[in-house]
Design an enzyme around this catalytic site. Sequence first.
Site, PDB file in Angstrom:
ATOM      1  N   SER A  71      29.184 -41.233 -35.800  1.00 14.17           N
ATOM      2  CA  SER A  71      29.268 -39.776 -35.688  1.00 14.17           C
ATOM      3  C   SER A  71      27.939 -39.179 -36.125  1.00 14.17           C
ATOM      4  O   SER A  71      26.901 -39.544 -35.580  1.00 14.17           O
ATOM      5  CB  SER A  71      30.452 -39.247 -36.508  1.00 14.17           C
ATOM      6  OG  SER A  71      30.639 -37.866 -36.286  1.00 14.17           O
ATOM      7  N   THR A  72      27.949 -38.309 -37.123  1.00 12.30           N
ATOM      8  CA  THR A  72      26.718 -37.636 -37.538  1.00 12.30           C
ATOM      9  C   THR A  72      25.656 -38.651 -37.960  1.00 12.30           C
ATOM     10  O   THR A  72      25.893 -39.490 -38.815  1.00 12.30           O
ATOM     11  CB  THR A  72      26.996 -36.680 -38.703  1.00 12.30           C
ATOM     12  OG1 THR A  72      28.035 -35.786 -38.314  1.00 12.30           O
ATOM     13  CG2 THR A  72      25.762 -35.883 -39.070  1.00 12.30           C
ATOM     14  N   ASP A 105      37.208 -41.378 -39.240  1.00 12.60           N
ATOM     15  CA  ASP A 105      37.576 -41.942 -37.942  1.00 12.60           C
ATOM     16  C   ASP A 105      37.038 -43.365 -37.820  1.00 12.60           C
ATOM     17  O   ASP A 105      35.872 -43.629 -38.093  1.00 12.60           O
ATOM     18  CB  ASP A 105      37.015 -41.075 -36.812  1.00 12.60           C
ATOM     19  CG  ASP A 105      37.503 -41.514 -35.436  1.00 12.60           C
ATOM     20  OD1 ASP A 105      38.595 -42.119 -35.359  1.00 12.60           O
ATOM     21  OD2 ASP A 105      36.801 -41.243 -34.441  1.00 12.60           O
ATOM     22  N   MET A 110      30.565 -38.435 -40.546  1.00  7.25           N
ATOM     23  CA  MET A 110      31.460 -37.702 -41.425  1.00  7.25           C
ATOM     24  C   MET A 110      32.908 -38.117 -41.175  1.00  7.25           C
ATOM     25  O   MET A 110      33.271 -38.540 -40.079  1.00  7.25           O
ATOM     26  CB  MET A 110      31.332 -36.193 -41.175  1.00  7.25           C
ATOM     27  CG  MET A 110      30.031 -35.598 -41.648  1.00  7.25           C
ATOM     28  SD  MET A 110      30.022 -33.788 -41.543  1.00  7.25           S
ATOM     29  CE  MET A 110      29.965 -33.551 -39.777  1.00  7.25           C
TER      30      MET A 110
END
Length: 347
Positions: free
Chosen positions: A172-173, A294, A291
Amino acid sequence: MTAPATVLIVDDSMTMRALIRNVLRNDPGIEVVGEAANPFEAREKMKALDPDVVTLDVEMPNMNGIDFLQKIMQLRPTPVIMVSNLTAPGASATLEALEIGAFDCIAKPGAGSNTFETLPGLIKEAAQAKGRLVKRRGRVAAPMTRTAPSARAPHEVTCSPTGPELIGIGSSTGGVEALTQVLAEFPADCPPTLIVQHLPAAFTGSFAARLDRLCPARVSEAKDGDVLRPGHVYLAPGGGRHMVLRKAMQPYISLVADDPVSGHRPSVDVLFASIAKNFKGRSSGVILTGMGRDGAQGLLEMRKGGSRTLAQDEASSLVYGMPRVAYEIGAAEKRVPLARMTRQIFA
């Protein structure tokens, strides 16, 4: 009491600056300390105000956001959130910004939509990551040219008979930069590799194309019904459908419009759970920077099914969220620095 995250808004549009300011002003954990209409004004305000986070438009006159971002990362590393139009040029430029070191990207609101709803939370996460950006000083985007397999140095990663037959990766991020580094070292004959990277829908096709130009393996945005082939990397399309591994005569990809899982669609958890269920051969699961949580539960299912599982370590993660949860619940066998991740996957 924790001090609020300070923000500098940089956009040549007065209307857009007002929209961002109005979204942020209601959050007590955020303080907008300044605004700038161009990079030259922003440079002076960064010196004077030392903001924790900068929101930065991509397309501006005189100096575009990409050029200004490079200067920020070289001279004054600061978390930057790119604010971009969802156009093909905007998507490509934003991805270049993420590779240079931008914290994340967010789409400008369109007709009938408010894509800024997640911006306050993103800014507070970015402010917490400010210290990690010092190590990015002097970084620039990787050259977008395909690495010829025949030109590889002897020490580069190669496949082995005992290595994985299938690879799943979630991020992600910070994942755009991390994936670029990891996949650049993938061998051209790598096992089929499935990736979920949290990105707006308009960005995943451009990101797949950029990775394809960089990597020895073939990288493409996944399509429903794609049969998995060696030497191919499949990136889940953003915004609307989960990527699921199915297995009939041959393993193939199914794109499914189910509800979000772990707050995302596509979800890393869904991909990993489908690998655990439908692929019983040797496989590896990897969680990179990001973040939230998941992918952690799906990675745990993969590990219980006999897969090898890895998580990026804290020191090399821009955001140590997803990898941290995966390690804490026992889903990841070990934590690995990003610089050694590809070698560990194929070890």
